[in-house]
Design an enzyme around this catalytic site. Sequence first.
Site, PDB file in Angstrom:
ATOM      1  N   GLY A 125       0.813  -1.216   0.000  1.00  0.00           N
ATOM      2  CA  GLY A 125       0.000   0.000   0.000  1.00  0.00           C
ATOM      3  C   GLY A 125       0.840   1.256   0.000  1.00  0.00           C
ATOM      4  O   GLY A 125       0.481   2.257  -0.638  1.00  0.00           O
ATOM      5  N   ASP A 126       1.964   1.219   0.706  1.00  0.00           N
ATOM      6  CA  ASP A 126       2.873   2.373   0.701  1.00  0.00           C
ATOM      7  C   ASP A 126       3.473   2.574  -0.681  1.00  0.00           C
ATOM      8  O   ASP A 126       3.620   3.706  -1.153  1.00  0.00           O
ATOM      9  CB  ASP A 126       3.987   2.157   1.728  1.00  0.00           C
ATOM     10  CG  ASP A 126       3.444   2.031   3.140  1.00  0.00           C
ATOM     11  OD1 ASP A 126       2.802   2.975   3.613  1.00  0.00           O
ATOM     12  OD2 ASP A 126       3.655   0.974   3.754  1.00  0.00           O
TER      13      ASP A 126
END
Length: 474
Positions: A252-253
């Site tokens: 997600g980062d």
Amino acid sequence: MRLVIVGDTLLDRDVDGSVRRIAPDAPAPVLDEESVQERPGGAGLAALLARRQGYEVSLVTAIAADEPGARLTRLLTEAGVEVYPLPLPGATPEKVRLRAAGQVLLRLDRGGPPVPPGDAPIAVLDVLRDAAAILVSDYGRGVARHPALRAALEEAKAPVVWDPHPNGPPPVANVRLVTPNESEALRLSGDAGNGSKLSAARRSGHQLRQRWRAGAVVVTCGARGAVLCHSGPTPLVVPAPRVSAGDTCGAGDSFAATAAIALANGALVSEAVQQAVDAASAYVSGDKTAGDLPRQGAGETSETAASEVVARVRASGGTIVATGGCFDLLHTGHLATLRAARSLGDCLIVCLNSDDSVRRLKGPDRPLNTESDRARLLAALDCVDAVVVFDEPTPEAMLAWLRPDIWVKGGDYADGGPEMPEAELMKRWGGQTVIVPYLDGRSTTKTIQAAKTISAAKTIQAAKTMQAAQAGGQ
């Protein structure tokens, strides 16, 4: 160009080892430690990933005056990230994962409950004003709630990407893109998740976009890609280029950082999401390449074959996907769209314009290939299960007969626009209309124009050569 990341940073520690026995005093595996790796987590990981892409990165985060905080600062600074620290009362949060053979056995969290960070220095507000793009990486520990930071984010001229957390605050108004994952979107919107996963992602994404007054919300769906909900009525579905069994921690980062960088470079939101899906998939895979989708069975070219495919998939509770077009000169843009469409369900039916239909749409010089040849080429593709030909201007009658769960179109409407003509029809049986990205620069019309240009140039050159030869012989 400077990317500014605002959010909660943690110290991640992976303890890897081997399990060969069970503890004699408890029913628990014994991990023999073999290696320990420390790295910044949360907003710090997003900063590292962006820095590795060669961008100037400033990280606004809260770090405590303790040993884990000192290690975090050193790791970030050595990687070339400019750290703008806010004072953090208490302890720096840590996440320790105990792993064996690549599997997490236990996660140990340290640092206690979240504590609000201290005042933001003037330098922090200055760096936000000078950013080319801003990513808010919220891990629910208080940085995204900071009043002075929120005020600065509301006034920011740069595009803002907000990666939310269920325990964090809502994004400020007018954020360019918000990037919740599937479970976060359902939880934050209060959606029960009824129906297909695609319809649930669409509903929750649109609800959150309206509630937060955001430009767009993209719901990330892991190996299934992402669903972009924008001002238009039809979502853009971006399938992941590959399915990987790798470690998803940090994906997600990677997604959010890549999207922010793309927007800083002037990309459209739809383009930023496509780049982010590719980057997150490569991150999980552990390499920089994107593989092909798995091979499916080759299709057939008749209504009987299509009805058999639909009946089989429907009986098994699967998802029926359909798409349509002329497909006059099959090119890689078509292939990308067809493969993306096939990845959304359990079969793909292609509705093909007949020769007469193509002539009415494109003019008397089209099609270049007969419907029989076009159908056979499409059916030979690994991502096509069946091909049906229709003679009307639109495939509405064919769709009413097939009743697919998903109708897929290429990216004409990727960043909003009017409702597609088939969308209202699909709603009659609870179907969903979606868009998948085009492969830039590929189209049948451009291919034909290029061929005509080359042919004309060759004709002119041949005439000049003949004239020169005649002049030399005189």
